[in-house]
Design a protein around this motif. Structure first.
Motif, mmCIF file in Angstrom:
data_model
loop_
_atom_site.group_PDB
_atom_site.id
_atom_site.type_symbol
_atom_site.label_atom_id
_atom_site.label_comp_id
_atom_site.label_asym_id
_atom_site.label_seq_id
_atom_site.Cartn_x
_atom_site.Cartn_y
_atom_site.Cartn_z
ATOM 1 N N HIS A 86 0.829 -1.213 0.000
ATOM 2 C CA HIS A 86 0.000 0.000 0.000
ATOM 3 C C HIS A 86 0.860 1.259 0.000
ATOM 4 C CE1 HIS A 86 0.382 1.354 4.217
ATOM 5 N NE2 HIS A 86 -0.422 2.348 3.908
ATOM 6 N N VAL A 87 2.046 1.187 0.619
ATOM 7 C CA VAL A 87 2.962 2.321 0.569
ATOM 8 C C VAL A 87 3.496 2.516 -0.849
ATOM 9 C CG1 VAL A 87 5.306 3.007 1.226
ATOM 10 C CG2 VAL A 87 3.636 2.407 2.986
ATOM 11 N N MET A 88 3.796 1.422 -1.545
ATOM 12 C CA MET A 88 4.293 1.531 -2.910
ATOM 13 C C MET A 88 3.248 2.130 -3.851
ATOM 14 S SD MET A 88 7.434 0.804 -3.285
ATOM 15 C CE MET A 88 7.329 0.871 -5.072
ATOM 16 N N VAL A 89 1.974 1.768 -3.653
ATOM 17 C CA VAL A 89 0.914 2.371 -4.471
ATOM 18 C C VAL A 89 0.906 3.883 -4.274
ATOM 19 C CG1 VAL A 89 -1.581 2.528 -4.814
ATOM 20 C CG2 VAL A 89 -0.530 0.309 -4.472
ATOM 21 N N MET A 90 0.944 4.328 -3.025
ATOM 22 C CA MET A 90 0.931 5.762 -2.742
ATOM 23 C C MET A 90 2.193 6.439 -3.266
ATOM 24 S SD MET A 90 -1.950 6.269 -1.335
ATOM 25 C CE MET A 90 -1.659 7.968 -0.872
ATOM 26 N N GLN A 91 3.335 5.775 -3.134
ATOM 27 C CA GLN A 91 4.586 6.348 -3.621
ATOM 28 C C GLN A 91 4.547 6.553 -5.130
ATOM 29 O OE1 GLN A 91 7.239 7.509 -2.163
ATOM 30 N NE2 GLN A 91 8.713 7.610 -3.849
ATOM 31 N N LEU A 92 4.059 5.559 -5.850
ATOM 32 C CA LEU A 92 4.031 5.651 -7.307
ATOM 33 C C LEU A 92 3.029 6.695 -7.791
ATOM 34 C CD1 LEU A 92 4.277 1.859 -8.254
ATOM 35 C CD2 LEU A 92 6.081 3.582 -8.361
ATOM 36 N N ILE A 93 1.882 6.772 -7.127
ATOM 37 C CA ILE A 93 0.853 7.720 -7.577
ATOM 38 C C ILE A 93 1.180 9.146 -7.136
ATOM 39 C CG2 ILE A 93 -1.579 8.375 -7.366
ATOM 40 C CD1 ILE A 93 -2.275 5.431 -7.051
ATOM 41 N N VAL A 94 1.532 9.303 -5.860
ATOM 42 C CA VAL A 94 1.696 10.644 -5.303
ATOM 43 C C VAL A 94 3.054 11.246 -5.642
ATOM 44 C CG1 VAL A 94 1.796 11.974 -3.149
ATOM 45 C CG2 VAL A 94 0.078 10.172 -3.431
ATOM 46 N N ASN A 95 4.122 10.487 -5.420
ATOM 47 C CA ASN A 95 5.468 11.050 -5.568
ATOM 48 C C ASN A 95 6.100 10.813 -6.930
ATOM 49 O OD1 ASN A 95 5.338 11.949 -2.915
ATOM 50 N ND2 ASN A 95 6.321 10.116 -2.088
ATOM 51 N N GLU A 96 5.690 9.745 -7.619
ATOM 52 C CA GLU A 96 6.278 9.453 -8.921
ATOM 53 C C GLU A 96 5.379 9.854 -10.088
ATOM 54 O OE1 GLU A 96 9.330 8.524 -9.033
ATOM 55 O OE2 GLU A 96 9.512 8.195 -6.861
ATOM 56 N N GLY A 97 4.132 10.161 -9.804
ATOM 57 C CA GLY A 97 3.235 10.628 -10.847
ATOM 58 C C GLY A 97 2.749 9.563 -11.813
ATOM 59 N N TRP A 98 2.776 8.300 -11.408
ATOM 60 C CA TRP A 98 2.298 7.233 -12.287
ATOM 61 C C TRP A 98 0.781 7.288 -12.410
ATOM 62 C CZ3 TRP A 98 4.895 1.821 -12.257
ATOM 63 C CH2 TRP A 98 6.285 1.957 -12.364
ATOM 64 N N PRO A 99 0.224 6.892 -13.549
ATOM 65 C CA PRO A 99 -1.227 6.691 -13.625
ATOM 66 C C PRO A 99 -1.646 5.601 -12.647
ATOM 67 C CG PRO A 99 -0.217 6.684 -15.813
ATOM 68 C CD PRO A 99 0.903 6.632 -14.831
ATOM 69 N N TRP A 100 -2.763 5.820 -11.961
ATOM 70 C CA TRP A 100 -3.121 4.885 -10.890
ATOM 71 C C TRP A 100 -3.343 3.450 -11.378
ATOM 72 C CZ3 TRP A 100 -7.562 2.087 -10.590
ATOM 73 C CH2 TRP A 100 -8.653 2.501 -11.361
ATOM 74 N N PRO A 101 -3.910 3.196 -12.571
ATOM 75 C CA PRO A 101 -4.043 1.786 -12.983
ATOM 76 C C PRO A 101 -2.692 1.091 -13.147
ATOM 77 C CG PRO A 101 -5.485 3.201 -14.308
ATOM 78 C CD PRO A 101 -4.555 4.089 -13.577
ATOM 79 N N LEU A 102 -1.706 1.832 -13.696
ATOM 80 C CA LEU A 102 -0.385 1.248 -13.892
ATOM 81 C C LEU A 102 0.282 0.983 -12.536
ATOM 82 C CD1 LEU A 102 1.839 0.369 -15.828
ATOM 83 C CD2 LEU A 102 2.657 2.741 -15.871
ATOM 84 N N ALA A 103 0.121 1.915 -11.604
ATOM 85 C CA ALA A 103 0.699 1.729 -10.269
ATOM 86 C C ALA A 103 0.101 0.506 -9.575
ATOM 87 C CB ALA A 103 0.472 2.983 -9.428
ATOM 88 N N CYS A 104 -1.202 0.343 -9.701
ATOM 89 C CA CYS A 104 -1.862 -0.799 -9.062
ATOM 90 C C CYS A 104 -1.395 -2.118 -9.680
ATOM 91 C CB CYS A 104 -3.380 -0.673 -9.190
ATOM 92 S SG CYS A 104 -4.077 0.721 -8.270
ATOM 93 N N LEU A 105 -1.325 -2.180 -10.995
ATOM 94 C CA LEU A 105 -0.873 -3.405 -11.660
ATOM 95 C C LEU A 105 0.565 -3.730 -11.291
ATOM 96 C CD1 LEU A 105 -2.452 -2.981 -15.222
ATOM 97 C CD2 LEU A 105 -3.137 -4.590 -13.430
ATOM 98 N N ALA A 106 1.410 -2.692 -11.222
ATOM 99 C CA ALA A 106 2.815 -2.916 -10.876
ATOM 100 C C ALA A 106 2.949 -3.480 -9.465
ATOM 101 C CB ALA A 106 3.596 -1.606 -11.009
ATOM 102 N N VAL A 107 2.150 -2.965 -8.544
ATOM 103 C CA VAL A 107 2.237 -3.426 -7.160
ATOM 104 C C VAL A 107 1.704 -4.848 -7.031
ATOM 105 C CG1 VAL A 107 1.277 -3.069 -4.847
ATOM 106 C CG2 VAL A 107 2.207 -1.137 -6.122
ATOM 107 N N ILE A 108 0.631 -5.168 -7.732
ATOM 108 C CA ILE A 108 0.093 -6.527 -7.677
ATOM 109 C C ILE A 108 1.093 -7.519 -8.265
ATOM 110 C CG2 ILE A 108 -1.722 -8.040 -8.565
ATOM 111 C CD1 ILE A 108 -3.629 -5.649 -8.394
ATOM 112 N N PHE A 109 1.695 -7.157 -9.388
ATOM 113 C CA PHE A 109 2.714 -8.029 -9.976
ATOM 114 C C PHE A 109 3.929 -8.139 -9.050
ATOM 115 C CE2 PHE A 109 6.525 -8.611 -12.642
ATOM 116 C CZ PHE A 109 6.213 -9.837 -13.217
ATOM 117 N N GLY A 110 4.291 -7.011 -8.411
ATOM 118 C CA GLY A 110 5.399 -7.054 -7.467
ATOM 119 C C GLY A 110 5.103 -7.988 -6.301
ATOM 120 N N GLY A 111 3.850 -8.010 -5.858
ATOM 121 C CA GLY A 111 3.477 -8.939 -4.798
ATOM 122 C C GLY A 111 3.669 -10.382 -5.221
ATOM 123 N N LEU A 112 3.324 -10.684 -6.453
ATOM 124 C CA LEU A 112 3.534 -12.043 -6.977
ATOM 125 C C LEU A 112 5.015 -12.404 -6.970
ATOM 126 C CD1 LEU A 112 1.774 -13.686 -9.980
ATOM 127 C CD2 LEU A 112 4.262 -13.690 -9.896
#
Length: 353
Positions: free
Chosen positions: A87-113
Protein backbone atom coordinates in the motif's frame (compact mmCIF):
# COMPACT_ATOMS: atom_id res chain seq x y z
CA UNK A 1 -18.25 -60.72 6.47
CA UNK A 2 -17.95 -57.36 8.08
CA UNK A 3 -21.18 -56.48 9.88
CA UNK A 4 -23.09 -53.52 8.54
CA UNK A 5 -22.92 -50.40 10.67
CA UNK A 6 -25.69 -49.92 13.19
CA UNK A 7 -28.09 -46.99 12.79
CA UNK A 8 -26.67 -45.47 15.97
CA UNK A 9 -23.08 -45.51 14.69
CA UNK A 10 -24.16 -44.17 11.32
CA UNK A 11 -26.18 -41.42 13.02
CA UNK A 12 -23.19 -40.57 15.21
CA UNK A 13 -20.93 -40.36 12.19
CA UNK A 14 -23.36 -38.12 10.28
CA UNK A 15 -23.89 -35.90 13.32
CA UNK A 16 -20.13 -35.49 13.85
CA UNK A 17 -19.65 -34.82 10.15
CA UNK A 18 -22.38 -32.17 10.07
CA UNK A 19 -21.11 -30.45 13.21
CA UNK A 20 -17.54 -30.44 11.94
CA UNK A 21 -18.54 -29.19 8.51
CA UNK A 22 -21.21 -26.64 9.33
CA UNK A 23 -20.69 -25.93 13.04
CA UNK A 24 -18.75 -22.72 12.43
CA UNK A 25 -21.36 -21.56 9.93
CA UNK A 26 -24.08 -22.20 12.52
CA UNK A 27 -22.03 -20.25 15.07
CA UNK A 28 -21.96 -17.31 12.64
CA UNK A 29 -25.74 -17.25 12.50
CA UNK A 30 -26.03 -17.70 16.26
CA UNK A 31 -23.70 -14.79 16.99
CA UNK A 32 -25.58 -12.56 14.59
CA UNK A 33 -28.86 -13.51 16.28
CA UNK A 34 -27.51 -12.89 19.79
CA UNK A 35 -26.12 -9.46 18.94
CA UNK A 36 -29.26 -8.58 17.01
CA UNK A 37 -31.37 -9.33 20.08
CA UNK A 38 -28.95 -7.56 22.42
CA UNK A 39 -28.53 -4.52 20.17
CA UNK A 40 -31.76 -4.35 18.17
CA UNK A 41 -31.43 -0.68 17.23
CA UNK A 42 -27.88 -0.78 15.84
CA UNK A 43 -26.68 -4.28 15.00
CA UNK A 44 -29.21 -5.81 12.54
CA UNK A 45 -29.29 -2.67 10.40
CA UNK A 46 -28.28 -2.20 6.80
CA UNK A 47 -25.71 0.44 7.75
CA UNK A 48 -24.05 -1.89 10.25
CA UNK A 49 -23.96 -4.81 7.81
CA UNK A 50 -22.48 -2.54 5.13
CA UNK A 51 -19.89 -1.31 7.63
CA UNK A 52 -18.90 -4.88 8.55
CA UNK A 53 -18.61 -5.90 4.90
CA UNK A 54 -16.50 -2.86 4.09
CA UNK A 55 -14.23 -2.87 7.15
CA UNK A 56 -13.56 -6.62 7.05
CA UNK A 57 -12.90 -6.90 3.31
CA UNK A 58 -9.14 -6.37 3.54
CA UNK A 59 -8.66 -8.76 6.50
CA UNK A 60 -10.76 -11.32 4.60
CA UNK A 61 -8.67 -11.02 1.44
CA UNK A 62 -5.45 -11.23 3.44
CA UNK A 63 -6.75 -14.33 5.25
CA UNK A 64 -7.47 -15.94 1.89
CA UNK A 65 -3.93 -15.13 0.82
CA UNK A 66 -2.56 -16.74 3.98
CA UNK A 67 -4.68 -19.83 3.28
CA UNK A 68 -2.80 -20.74 0.10
CA UNK A 69 0.60 -21.63 1.66
CA UNK A 70 -1.19 -23.29 4.60
CA UNK A 71 -2.67 -25.74 2.09
CA UNK A 72 0.88 -26.95 1.44
CA UNK A 73 1.73 -27.09 5.15
CA UNK A 74 3.71 -23.82 5.07
CA UNK A 75 3.18 -20.45 6.71
CA UNK A 76 3.83 -17.01 5.24
CA UNK A 77 4.47 -14.63 8.14
CA UNK A 78 5.47 -11.86 5.74
CA UNK A 79 1.92 -11.09 4.60
CA UNK A 80 1.43 -8.27 7.12
CA UNK A 81 4.71 -6.65 6.13
CA UNK A 82 3.91 -7.26 2.47
CA UNK A 83 0.54 -5.54 2.87
CA UNK A 84 2.23 -2.50 4.38
CA UNK A 85 4.84 -2.37 1.64
CA UNK A 86 2.26 -2.82 -1.12
CA UNK A 87 0.00 0.00 0.00
CA UNK A 88 2.96 2.32 0.57
CA UNK A 89 4.29 1.53 -2.91
CA UNK A 90 0.91 2.37 -4.47
CA UNK A 91 0.93 5.76 -2.74
CA UNK A 92 4.59 6.35 -3.62
CA UNK A 93 4.03 5.65 -7.31
CA UNK A 94 0.85 7.72 -7.58
CA UNK A 95 1.70 10.64 -5.30
CA UNK A 96 5.47 11.05 -5.57
CA UNK A 97 6.28 9.45 -8.92
CA UNK A 98 3.23 10.63 -10.85
CA UNK A 99 2.30 7.23 -12.29
CA UNK A 100 -1.23 6.69 -13.62
CA UNK A 101 -3.12 4.88 -10.89
CA UNK A 102 -4.04 1.79 -12.98
CA UNK A 103 -0.39 1.25 -13.89
CA UNK A 104 0.70 1.73 -10.27
CA UNK A 105 -1.86 -0.80 -9.06
CA UNK A 106 -0.87 -3.40 -11.66
CA UNK A 107 2.82 -2.92 -10.88
CA UNK A 108 2.24 -3.43 -7.16
CA UNK A 109 0.09 -6.53 -7.68
CA UNK A 110 2.71 -8.03 -9.98
CA UNK A 111 5.40 -7.05 -7.47
CA UNK A 112 3.48 -8.94 -4.80
CA UNK A 113 3.53 -12.04 -6.98
CA UNK A 114 7.30 -11.72 -7.46
CA UNK A 115 7.94 -11.24 -3.75
CA UNK A 116 5.76 -14.23 -2.94
CA UNK A 117 7.66 -16.36 -5.45
CA UNK A 118 10.95 -15.28 -3.86
CA UNK A 119 9.59 -16.37 -0.49
CA UNK A 120 8.81 -19.76 -1.98
CA UNK A 121 12.26 -20.08 -3.51
CA UNK A 122 13.92 -19.26 -0.19
CA UNK A 123 11.77 -21.76 1.67
CA UNK A 124 12.02 -24.61 -0.83
CA UNK A 125 15.45 -24.30 -2.40
CA UNK A 126 17.36 -22.83 0.54
CA UNK A 127 15.55 -25.34 2.78
CA UNK A 128 14.74 -22.77 5.46
CA UNK A 129 11.70 -23.31 7.65
CA UNK A 130 8.80 -21.21 6.39
CA UNK A 131 8.33 -19.52 9.78
CA UNK A 132 11.94 -18.34 9.87
CA UNK A 133 12.27 -17.55 6.18
CA UNK A 134 9.10 -15.45 5.87
CA UNK A 135 9.74 -13.73 9.19
CA UNK A 136 13.14 -12.72 7.83
CA UNK A 137 11.85 -11.56 4.45
CA UNK A 138 8.98 -9.75 6.19
CA UNK A 139 11.43 -7.86 8.36
CA UNK A 140 13.32 -6.86 5.22
CA UNK A 141 10.07 -5.66 3.64
CA UNK A 142 9.38 -3.57 6.72
CA UNK A 143 12.85 -2.06 6.49
CA UNK A 144 12.31 -1.28 2.79
CA UNK A 145 8.96 0.32 3.64
CA UNK A 146 10.66 2.53 6.22
CA UNK A 147 13.38 3.47 3.71
CA UNK A 148 10.82 4.52 1.11
CA UNK A 149 8.80 6.63 3.52
CA UNK A 150 11.67 7.73 5.78
CA UNK A 151 9.37 6.71 8.62
CA UNK A 152 6.73 9.29 7.69
CA UNK A 153 3.33 9.04 6.05
CA UNK A 154 2.88 9.63 2.33
CA UNK A 155 0.13 12.22 2.07
CA UNK A 156 -1.46 13.33 -1.22
CA UNK A 157 -1.27 16.96 -2.30
CA UNK A 158 -4.12 19.46 -2.20
CA UNK A 159 -5.78 17.85 -5.22
CA UNK A 160 -5.93 14.51 -3.47
CA UNK A 161 -5.96 11.12 -5.13
CA UNK A 162 -7.76 10.40 -8.40
CA UNK A 163 -11.46 9.79 -7.65
CA UNK A 164 -11.44 6.71 -9.87
CA UNK A 165 -8.75 5.21 -7.65
CA UNK A 166 -10.54 5.84 -4.36
CA UNK A 167 -13.77 4.56 -5.91
CA UNK A 168 -12.33 1.05 -6.14
CA UNK A 169 -12.91 0.93 -2.37
CA UNK A 170 -15.56 3.57 -1.66
CA UNK A 171 -18.12 2.76 -4.37
CA UNK A 172 -21.15 0.52 -3.99
CA UNK A 173 -22.78 -2.13 -6.17
CA UNK A 174 -26.31 -3.48 -5.69
CA UNK A 175 -26.50 -1.41 -2.53
CA UNK A 176 -23.46 -3.11 -0.95
CA UNK A 177 -19.83 -2.00 -0.65
CA UNK A 178 -17.77 -3.02 -3.68
CA UNK A 179 -14.98 -4.56 -1.52
CA UNK A 180 -17.43 -7.28 -0.45
CA UNK A 181 -17.62 -8.39 -4.09
CA UNK A 182 -13.82 -8.43 -4.31
CA UNK A 183 -13.80 -10.86 -1.38
CA UNK A 184 -16.41 -13.00 -3.10
CA UNK A 185 -14.39 -13.01 -6.33
CA UNK A 186 -11.21 -14.10 -4.52
CA UNK A 187 -13.13 -16.84 -2.70
CA UNK A 188 -14.58 -18.18 -5.96
CA UNK A 189 -11.21 -18.06 -7.72
CA UNK A 190 -9.43 -19.81 -4.86
CA UNK A 191 -12.21 -22.41 -4.55
CA UNK A 192 -11.95 -23.20 -8.27
CA UNK A 193 -8.17 -23.56 -8.09
CA UNK A 194 -8.13 -25.71 -4.94
CA UNK A 195 -11.21 -27.84 -5.52
CA UNK A 196 -11.57 -28.14 -9.30
CA UNK A 197 -8.10 -27.93 -10.84
CA UNK A 198 -5.19 -30.40 -10.70
CA UNK A 199 -3.04 -27.65 -9.20
CA UNK A 200 -5.23 -27.59 -6.10
CA UNK A 201 -5.14 -31.37 -5.72
CA UNK A 202 -1.35 -31.31 -5.99
CA UNK A 203 -1.13 -28.62 -3.31
CA UNK A 204 -3.31 -30.63 -0.94
CA UNK A 205 -1.25 -33.77 -1.50
CA UNK A 206 1.94 -31.81 -0.80
CA UNK A 207 0.47 -30.43 2.40
CA UNK A 208 -0.73 -33.85 3.51
CA UNK A 209 2.39 -35.87 2.69
CA UNK A 210 5.27 -34.23 0.79
CA UNK A 211 7.18 -37.50 0.55
CA UNK A 212 4.22 -39.30 -1.00
CA UNK A 213 3.72 -36.38 -3.36
CA UNK A 214 7.31 -36.73 -4.54
CA UNK A 215 6.87 -40.47 -5.03
CA UNK A 216 3.82 -39.74 -7.18
CA UNK A 217 5.95 -37.55 -9.41
CA UNK A 218 4.59 -34.21 -8.20
CA UNK A 219 7.32 -31.53 -8.30
CA UNK A 220 6.77 -30.43 -4.72
CA UNK A 221 9.19 -27.53 -4.72
CA UNK A 222 7.73 -25.96 -7.86
CA UNK A 223 4.16 -26.16 -6.63
CA UNK A 224 5.12 -24.82 -3.21
CA UNK A 225 6.67 -21.81 -4.93
CA UNK A 226 3.38 -21.42 -6.82
CA UNK A 227 1.53 -21.36 -3.50
CA UNK A 228 3.71 -18.59 -2.11
CA UNK A 229 3.44 -16.67 -5.39
CA UNK A 230 -0.35 -16.91 -5.21
CA UNK A 231 -0.27 -15.62 -1.65
CA UNK A 232 1.91 -12.69 -2.71
CA UNK A 233 -0.46 -11.88 -5.57
CA UNK A 234 -3.43 -11.70 -3.19
CA UNK A 235 -1.43 -9.62 -0.70
CA UNK A 236 -0.53 -7.16 -3.46
CA UNK A 237 -4.20 -6.80 -4.35
CA UNK A 238 -5.08 -6.27 -0.68
CA UNK A 239 -2.40 -3.56 -0.54
CA UNK A 240 -4.03 -1.71 -3.42
CA UNK A 241 -7.38 -1.78 -1.60
CA UNK A 242 -5.75 -0.62 1.62
CA UNK A 243 -4.21 2.37 -0.18
CA UNK A 244 -7.60 3.28 -1.65
CA UNK A 245 -9.16 2.96 1.81
CA UNK A 246 -6.51 4.80 3.86
CA UNK A 247 -5.63 7.36 1.16
CA UNK A 248 -2.30 7.83 2.90
CA UNK A 249 0.85 5.73 3.04
CA UNK A 250 1.37 4.54 6.63
CA UNK A 251 4.59 2.47 6.97
CA UNK A 252 3.37 0.51 10.01
CA UNK A 253 -0.28 -0.18 9.26
CA UNK A 254 0.17 -3.64 7.70
CA UNK A 255 1.26 -5.30 10.94
CA UNK A 256 -2.20 -4.86 12.44
CA UNK A 257 -3.62 -7.26 9.85
CA UNK A 258 -1.21 -10.15 10.40
CA UNK A 259 -2.87 -11.80 13.40
CA UNK A 260 -6.48 -11.54 12.13
CA UNK A 261 -5.40 -13.03 8.80
CA UNK A 262 -3.91 -16.13 10.42
CA UNK A 263 -6.83 -16.47 12.81
CA UNK A 264 -9.18 -16.52 9.82
CA UNK A 265 -7.08 -18.95 7.80
CA UNK A 266 -6.48 -21.41 10.66
CA UNK A 267 -10.01 -21.24 12.04
CA UNK A 268 -11.28 -21.72 8.50
CA UNK A 269 -9.52 -25.08 8.30
CA UNK A 270 -11.99 -26.38 10.90
CA UNK A 271 -15.08 -25.62 8.79
CA UNK A 272 -16.65 -26.82 5.52
CA UNK A 273 -13.75 -29.23 4.93
CA UNK A 274 -12.52 -29.86 8.49
CA UNK A 275 -8.86 -30.73 8.76
CA UNK A 276 -7.63 -28.84 5.73
CA UNK A 277 -7.42 -25.19 4.74
CA UNK A 278 -10.09 -24.16 2.25
CA UNK A 279 -11.48 -20.94 0.80
CA UNK A 280 -15.09 -21.33 1.96
CA UNK A 281 -14.00 -22.23 5.48
CA UNK A 282 -11.80 -19.14 5.62
CA UNK A 283 -14.73 -16.99 4.51
CA UNK A 284 -16.93 -18.43 7.26
CA UNK A 285 -14.19 -17.92 9.86
CA UNK A 286 -13.74 -14.29 8.83
CA UNK A 287 -17.50 -13.80 9.12
CA UNK A 288 -17.41 -15.17 12.70
CA UNK A 289 -14.56 -12.83 13.61
CA UNK A 290 -16.21 -9.83 11.92
CA UNK A 291 -19.55 -10.33 13.66
CA UNK A 292 -17.87 -11.00 17.00
CA UNK A 293 -15.67 -7.90 16.83
CA UNK A 294 -18.52 -5.69 15.64
CA UNK A 295 -20.80 -6.95 18.38
CA UNK A 296 -18.38 -6.52 21.27
CA UNK A 297 -17.39 -3.13 19.87
CA UNK A 298 -20.99 -1.92 19.94
CA UNK A 299 -21.35 -3.25 23.47
CA UNK A 300 -18.69 -0.74 24.51
CA UNK A 301 -15.68 -3.01 24.93
CA UNK A 302 -12.32 -1.41 25.75
CA UNK A 303 -9.61 -1.05 23.10
CA UNK A 304 -7.63 -3.99 24.50
CA UNK A 305 -10.51 -6.42 23.94
CA UNK A 306 -9.82 -6.67 20.19
CA UNK A 307 -6.24 -8.05 20.50
CA UNK A 308 -7.42 -10.26 23.38
CA UNK A 309 -10.21 -11.62 21.18
CA UNK A 310 -7.87 -12.19 18.23
CA UNK A 311 -5.17 -13.85 20.34
CA UNK A 312 -7.59 -16.11 22.16
CA UNK A 313 -9.32 -17.06 18.93
CA UNK A 314 -5.95 -17.86 17.36
CA UNK A 315 -5.15 -20.31 20.16
CA UNK A 316 -8.57 -21.91 19.80
CA UNK A 317 -8.17 -22.01 16.02
CA UNK A 318 -4.78 -23.74 16.19
CA UNK A 319 -6.13 -26.28 18.68
CA UNK A 320 -9.25 -26.96 16.61
CA UNK A 321 -7.24 -27.16 13.40
CA UNK A 322 -4.96 -29.79 14.94
CA UNK A 323 -7.92 -31.73 16.29
CA UNK A 324 -9.72 -31.59 12.93
CA UNK A 325 -6.61 -32.80 11.11
CA UNK A 326 -6.20 -35.73 13.51
CA UNK A 327 -9.89 -36.56 13.33
CA UNK A 328 -9.77 -36.48 9.55
CA UNK A 329 -6.90 -38.96 9.57
CA UNK A 330 -8.91 -41.28 11.80
CA UNK A 331 -12.31 -40.92 10.16
CA UNK A 332 -11.47 -39.60 6.70
CA UNK A 333 -12.92 -40.94 3.46
CA UNK A 334 -10.73 -44.05 3.38
CA UNK A 335 -11.43 -45.01 6.99
CA UNK A 336 -15.11 -44.35 6.54
CA UNK A 337 -15.22 -46.45 3.41
CA UNK A 338 -13.51 -49.31 5.18
CA UNK A 339 -15.96 -49.21 8.09
CA UNK A 340 -19.16 -48.66 6.13
CA UNK A 341 -18.52 -50.48 2.87
CA UNK A 342 -17.76 -54.07 1.94
CA UNK A 343 -14.33 -55.48 2.72
CA UNK A 344 -13.54 -55.79 -0.96
CA UNK A 345 -13.97 -52.09 -1.62
CA UNK A 346 -10.44 -50.85 -2.34
CA UNK A 347 -9.45 -47.31 -1.43
CA UNK A 348 -9.34 -44.90 -4.36
CA UNK A 349 -7.61 -41.64 -4.88
CA UNK A 350 -10.68 -39.93 -3.41
CA UNK A 351 -9.12 -40.75 -0.09
CA UNK A 352 -6.33 -38.30 -0.82
CA UNK A 353 -6.71 -34.77 0.49
Amino acid sequence: MTPSPSPRSLLGFLRGHLIGTYGLLALTGLLFLIFSITLPDTFPTRDNISSILSNQSIPAILALGATIPIVTGKFDLSIGYGLGLAHVMVMQLIVNEGWPWPLACLAVIFGGLVVGALNGVIVEFAQIDSFIATLGTGSMMYAFTGWITDGARIVPGPQGLPPAFTDIYDSRFLGLPVPAFYVLAVVVALWLVLERLPLGRYLYVIGSNPRAAGMLGIPTRKYSVYAFAGSGLVVGFAGVLLAAQQQTGNPSVGLDYLLPAFVGALLGSTAIKPGRANALGTLVAVAVLAIGLAGIGQLGAQFWVTPLFNGGTLLIAVGLAGYSARRRLRTGPTATRQSLAKPSAAPTKDGNP
